[in-house]
Design an enzyme around this catalytic site. Structure first.
Site, short mmCIF file in Angstrom:
data_model
loop_
_atom_site.label_atom_id
_atom_site.label_comp_id
_atom_site.label_asym_id
_atom_site.label_seq_id
_atom_site.Cartn_x
_atom_site.Cartn_y
_atom_site.Cartn_z
N LYS A 204 0.79 -0.86 0.05
CA LYS A 204 0.35 0.15 -0.32
C LYS A 204 0.93 1.01 0.27
O LYS A 204 0.80 1.96 -0.54
CB LYS A 204 -1.54 0.06 1.13
CG LYS A 204 -1.61 1.29 1.63
CD LYS A 204 -3.00 1.16 2.48
CE LYS A 204 -3.93 0.47 2.68
NZ LYS A 204 -5.01 1.25 2.04
N ARG B 130 -3.53 2.66 8.75
CA ARG B 130 -3.94 1.82 7.65
C ARG B 130 -2.29 0.72 7.86
O ARG B 130 -1.35 1.06 7.52
CB ARG B 130 -4.55 1.62 6.61
CG ARG B 130 -5.58 2.56 6.13
CD ARG B 130 -6.22 3.04 5.26
NE ARG B 130 -6.62 3.78 4.87
CZ ARG B 130 -7.84 4.18 4.54
NH1 ARG B 130 -8.63 2.21 4.54
NH2 ARG B 130 -8.82 4.84 4.50
N GLY C 198 -8.23 -6.91 4.66
CA GLY C 198 -8.74 -6.68 5.80
C GLY C 198 -8.47 -7.72 6.76
O GLY C 198 -8.95 -7.82 7.89
N MET D 260 -5.34 -7.11 8.84
CA MET D 260 -5.30 -6.14 9.92
C MET D 260 -6.02 -5.36 10.17
O MET D 260 -6.78 -5.28 9.64
CB MET D 260 -3.53 -6.38 9.71
CG MET D 260 -2.80 -7.14 9.29
SD MET D 260 -0.89 -7.03 9.13
CE MET D 260 -0.97 -6.88 7.47
N ARG E 5 -3.84 -1.27 -6.21
CA ARG E 5 -3.12 -2.44 -5.69
C ARG E 5 -3.35 -3.64 -6.95
O ARG E 5 -4.49 -3.17 -7.60
CB ARG E 5 -2.92 -3.48 -4.58
CG ARG E 5 -4.25 -3.38 -4.25
CD ARG E 5 -5.09 -4.09 -2.93
NE ARG E 5 -5.88 -4.47 -2.98
CZ ARG E 5 -6.80 -4.84 -1.28
NH1 ARG E 5 -6.00 -4.22 -0.50
NH2 ARG E 5 -7.72 -5.03 -1.47
N HIS F 299 -15.63 -8.01 2.05
CA HIS F 299 -15.00 -9.39 2.13
C HIS F 299 -15.49 -10.45 1.86
O HIS F 299 -14.41 -11.65 0.77
CB HIS F 299 -14.90 -9.14 3.54
CG HIS F 299 -14.34 -10.20 4.29
ND1 HIS F 299 -14.37 -11.07 4.78
CD2 HIS F 299 -12.57 -9.83 4.61
CE1 HIS F 299 -13.43 -11.97 5.46
NE2 HIS F 299 -12.34 -11.24 5.07
N SER G 60 13.79 -43.53 -12.82
CA SER G 60 12.22 -42.27 -12.89
C SER G 60 11.90 -42.24 -10.91
O SER G 60 12.38 -43.17 -10.30
CB SER G 60 10.80 -43.24 -13.34
OG SER G 60 9.68 -42.44 -12.63
N CYS H 201 7.78 -39.48 -11.22
CA CYS H 201 6.53 -40.60 -11.50
C CYS H 201 5.85 -40.59 -10.03
O CYS H 201 4.56 -40.97 -10.05
CB CYS H 201 5.77 -41.50 -11.95
SG CYS H 201 6.99 -43.03 -11.03
N TYR I 285 11.82 -34.95 -17.73
CA TYR I 285 10.65 -34.63 -17.06
C TYR I 285 9.71 -35.33 -15.88
O TYR I 285 10.25 -36.07 -15.27
CB TYR I 285 9.30 -35.97 -18.71
CG TYR I 285 9.81 -37.41 -18.34
CD1 TYR I 285 8.74 -38.43 -16.83
CD2 TYR I 285 10.99 -38.50 -18.79
CE1 TYR I 285 9.10 -39.06 -17.19
CE2 TYR I 285 11.01 -39.66 -18.00
CZ TYR I 285 9.91 -40.52 -17.01
OH TYR I 285 10.13 -41.25 -16.85
C1 PEP Z 1 6.07 -43.65 -5.46
O1 PEP Z 1 6.99 -44.65 -4.75
O2 PEP Z 1 6.63 -42.46 -5.83
C2 PEP Z 1 5.76 -44.53 -6.98
C3 PEP Z 1 5.50 -43.99 -7.99
O3 PEP Z 1 5.06 -45.38 -6.47
P1 PEP Z 1 4.03 -45.80 -5.83
O4 PEP Z 1 2.73 -44.74 -5.50
O5 PEP Z 1 2.60 -46.74 -6.82
O6 PEP Z 1 4.59 -46.41 -4.83
#
Ligand code: PEP
Ligand code: MG
Length: 918
Positions: A39, A109, A118, A120, A363, A485, A809, A876, A896
């Site tokens: 502000k 303020r 809102g 504070m 803002r 609000h 992975s 993953c 990835y």
């Molecule tokens: C993991 O362990 O991150 C994984 C992808 O395998 P799961 O969740 O199936 O054990």
């Protein structure tokens, strides 16, 4: 009053604590947000831009942090700077603080680095006392307004600084109105308000043991301290937690000359957005009230009027454009100037005092996910920002709002036809929500803790309600506008909100809502459509959002959905700026196809065990588990082979041209067997095996700690026929498709490897099957064999592992579990406590623990690539769909991320933002 000063600085470092803004130039500017708060920095910037702003000064956030570090003391030198700056305002305006003839009044303020609307405290009209109020009345020629301001000031100050509950003052006001036969506050006359001021002062004396402070400097210090203290009040702390704002930043304090929107019918106050914060449409959008003070608009106590004709939907409410055309014109010029300067949608506050316009705040405006995308895409088209900036402006999780379900149109229309439409309010926070009605924030939290869906219904919400709002599915208020609000906070949270639904009569005592002859009690179901403002009795079914209808269901054409087109533009930009690939975790052809339509570039994890749960398959799988010997297992596996093969074929087809990583069996075998007597008996009957034999087998498979037991590659090592069958199913599927001309890219992934020998053993089996099968089919197949990195030992020996693995992975679910030594199934009993008490910053199963798990990942990447420089590495675990973790994966050089289909778009955006981050 005495000021507690104890911090002293060496002479060479005489810090500056106070920054002036006014007289057409300011000491600060917008780049100084960390020191002056958002502000303060923006007020300074507006002054520098030549926008009319009442003069004032900002006490820095450093003073706040010093104040906390020193246990509530102010630095030496602050007092002098404050006195000097008050004198500057006095000189500029020719008013005097505390003067009985010509009093200067100020507002105090808060203003943190990022806006915390809102949360504070604020004090207005400071400087009034029993004497200055008279001078103020004379000066303005408006005695009524003077006493009205004074009574508001006493209430606000007593509440904020002395902790006296506002309810006591409200009661006195209510009694006074009753005694005078007044319906509205504005029906009270000057003499009534004068009496009310006396009543208020008596109340303060009674509650506080001493009289209301009359010395304006004492008032000022009291208010400054209260604002600093409010940095750590419960609602500010909750807000910071919800929005991941650091508690160390502190707030600045802005002291600014008051201007009055309540000086009569040529005065007004309002708030506006330079674009529609709900839809993002490029139109000036706001609300105002004639003869009112700023808080009246945002507190939602009076329903405000629209700012312009374009926004008028209800013929009875006149817009500012009609009532004060000159001021409106000036306001339009200012908003355009501000948006062009800041290059972003602004949320502005203004006051008109006797026909003169002043800006009190600008803002960056909070907006829904839908609005965020539209604004960013349109601003690029307008040449205001570039694609990179557009990507930086959208938090990946905001996309969730675009993907959230909406009410089924036919069911909704039917409900309305059936007379279930309770009322209509403002479409303040888009989204569909059904839930049971609750009337307090506490109740919302209690019920949500029992996994119930609730709609929080209030006349208006206040910052105290923040935790309850977060717990509710949606918010419904009877008063307040698009900038109330409730509306602002709901949009920020991505919650569905219908505001200003004036037809609702809420009885907090009953508790119930009545609309004409309809009564909705606590616990009854209602549905609110925050995109249209409809409130409907009962629960309503939802359907997929426009984006999902275009991409996942194919029931909407892209050209018929503007939201989809904007989303698609943004996604194309994301793809242009990201380095990380984005794959999906999918076990069914349907999920694979959906993920692909959202832009997934392959499957990073196909959990084969999920394919065994169909009725026919589970029987064959159980037969395999229950078999006593190799031959028995082989027999059962042969039954499974064609089923798995068909599954894999369908998945490969859905992902044609992209890699598909299929993991061999992972969970412990007992997970596939029934545990209740009734089910065991049924199984015994269908399989013609004695019940006791099954029970014995179940007992033998039972593990004390199954997460560390006979699972992952350990299954395939002890029972190689399982791996063999799975490898065969994968390769046969791939070969058959390859023969049909389908481009398949299979990757076989071995789970839970801790030692290179485990991988080597499994790889040998897979390779033999793969080579043999491909030869049988006469197909040249490139099938990669790799491993998951889910155990610390695997990461630490990644150089050896990479000797056997063609790809890695990171299975960060298990890697987190085994690095911390905490079970993802049991951590729920203490992890929330850990997070609440700051033992851990957050849940490591949601966002990667960079210091521990992340270090292991770095080692894994470095060692893996030391053996095999072109090693492809992905993730993953669930973290692959979380924006912060994706950024980390980018930083450590993964190729990835792989996440659930519904997070693919989020991952694409997060990957681009990670790459754009300097
Ligand atoms: C993991 O362990 O991150 C994984 C992808 O395998 P799961 O969740 O199936 O054990
Ligand atoms: Mg795992």
């Amino acid at each position: 009053m005495s000021i507690n000063r104890s911090i002293s600085y060496p002479e060479e470092r005489m810090p500056k604590y106070v920054y002036y803004f006014g007289d057409k130039k300011a000491e600060g500017d917008t780049s100084m947000k960390n020191l002056l708060g958002g502000k303060g920095a923006n007020l300074a910037e507006m002054v520098n831009l030549g926008v009319p702003v009442p003069p004032g000064f900002t006490i820095t956030t450093e003073v706040c942090t010093d104040y906390y570090d020193s246990g509530g003391k102010y630095p030496a030198g602050l007092e002098k700077e404050i006195l000097d700056n008050v004198a500057k305002i006095e000189k500029e305006l020719q008013f005097k603080f505390g003067s009985p003839d010509n009093p200067l009044l100020v507002s105090i303020r808060s203003g943190a680095r990022v806006s915390m609307p809102g949360m504070m405290d604020t004090v207005l009209n400071l400087g009034l006392n029993d004497r200055t109020v008279e001078g103020f009345a004379r000066k303005t020629g408006n005695e009524r307004m003077a006493y009205d301001s004074y009574r508001r000031f006493i209430q606000m100050y007593s509440n904020v600084v002395m902790g006296i509950d506002s309810e006591h003052f409200e009661k006195l006001l209510h009694d006074k109105k009753k005694a005078k036969g007044a319906l509205l506050d504005t029906d009270l006359e000057a003499s009534d308000l004068k009496e009310l001021v006396e009543d208020y002062e008596k109340l303060v004396e009674k509650k506080n043991g001493k009289s209301f402070p009359q010395d304006p400097m004492e008032q000022l210090w009291g208010a400054i301290s209260a604002v600093f203290e409010s940095w750590n009040n419960d609602r500010a702390v909750t807000y910071r937690k919800l929005n991941k704002i650091s508690g160390d930043w502190g707030t600045a304090v802005n002291v600014q000359a008051m201007v009055f929107g309540n000086m009569g019918d040529d005065s007004a106050t309002g708030v506006a957005f330079t674009r529609d914060p709900a839809t993002g449409e490029n139109c000036f959008f706001g609300e105002y009230l004639v003869n009112a003070q700023g808080e009246d608009v945002v507190a939602g106590i009076r329903t405000p009027h629209p700012i312009n004709i374009a926004q008028r939907t209800d013929g009875s409410l006149e817009s500012l454009e009609e009532v004060m055309p000159e001021c409106y014109k000036e306001l339009v010029e200012i908003y355009q100037k501000l948006e062009a300067h800041y290059l972003d949608m602004q949320d502005i506050e203004f006051t008109i005092q006797e026909g003169r316009l002043f800006m009190l705040q600008t803002r960056t405006g909070k907006r829904t996910g839908i609005a965020a995308i539209r604004i960013a895409v349109e601003m690029v088209a307008e040449g205001l920002i570039d694609e990179e900036e557009a990507l930086r402006r959208i938090e990946p999780d905001q996309l969730l709002q675009l993907l959230a379900d909406v009410f089924e149109p036919e069911k909704k229309a039917q409900a309305i036809d059936d007379g279930r439409l309770l009322a209509r309010g403002l479409n303040a926070g888009p989204g569909a929500a059904s839930g049971q009605v609750v009337f307090t924030a506490e109740r919302a939290q209690e019920e949500a803790a029992k996994a119930k869906n609730v709609i929080l219904v209030r006349y208006e919400t206040s910052p105290e309600d923040i935790a309850g709002m977060a717990a509710a599915q949606g918010i419904l208020t009877a008063r307040g506008g698009m900038t109330s609000h409730a509306a602002v906070v709901a949009r920020g949270m991505g919650k569905s909100c219908v505001a200003g639904c004036g037809a609702l009569h809420i009885d907090y005592e009953a508790p119930a809502i009545t609309v004409d002859d309809k009564v909705v009690k606590e616990g009854d179901w209602i549905s609110i459509d925050g995109s249209t403002g409809e409130v409907i009795e009962g629960e309503l079914d939802t359907i997929a959002s426009e984006i999902n209808r275009v991409l996942a269901d194919g029931t909407l054409r892209p050209e018929d959905s503007q939201v989809y087109q904007e989303f698609d533009t943004l996604m194309q930009w994301a793809d242009r700026y990201r380095r990380l690939g984005v794959r999906t975790n999918a076990d069914t052809p349907k999920d694979a196809a959906i993920a692909r339509s959202f832009g997934a570039e392959g499957i990073g994890l196909c959990r084969t065990e999920h394919m065994f749960f169909g009725e026919e398959r589970i029987a064959a799988f159980r037969e395999m588990v229950l078999a006593d010997d190799h031959d028995g297992r082989e027999k059962a596996l042969l039954k499974l082979l064609p089923m798995q093969k068909e599954d894999f074929k369908a998945i490969f087809k859905a992902m044609e041209g992209f890699p598909v990583t299929i993991r061999t069996l992972d969970p412990p075998l007992h997970e596939f067997l029934p545990h209740r007597d009734k089910e065991i008996a049924e199984l015994a009957e269908t399989m013609s095996i004695p019940v006791n034999d099954i029970k014995r087998k179940i007992m033998s498979l039972k593990e004390t700690n199954p997460m560390l037991g006979h699972r992952g590659c350990r299954l395939g090592i002890v029972y190689p026929e399982i791996t063999r069958m799975q490898a065969r199913a994968i390769i046969e599927a791939a070969c058959e498709l390859a023969k049909e001309g389908v481009k398949v890219m299979p990757e076989i992934m071995i789970p839970l490897v801790g030692h290179v020998n485990e991988l080597a053993a499994q790889k040998k089996i897979v390779k033999e099957v793969a080579d043999g099968t491909a030869e049988e089919y006469g197909v040249q197949l490139d099938c990669k064999i790799g491993t998951m990195i889910e155990l610390p030992r695997c990461a630490l020996t990644a150089d050896e592992i990479a000797g056997e693995a063609q790809f890695f992975s990171f299975g960060t679910n298990d890697l987190t579990q085994t690095t911390f030594g905490l079970s993802r199934d049991d951590a729920g009993t203490f992890l929330p406590f850990y997070i609440e008490n700051k033992i851990l910053d957050g849940d490591p199963f949601q966002a990667i623990d960079r210091d521990g798990v992340g270090e292991l990942m770095k080692i894994g990447v470095k060692k893996g690539r030391s053996t095999r420089p072109d090693l492809k590495i992905g993730i993953c675990g669930e973290h692959g769909g979380e924006a912060g973790s994706i950024e980390f994966c980018h930083q450590i050089g993964l190729d990835y991320v792989s996440c659930s289909p519904r997070r693919v778009a989020i991952a694409r955006l997060a990957a681009a933002r990670a790459n754009l981050k300097k």
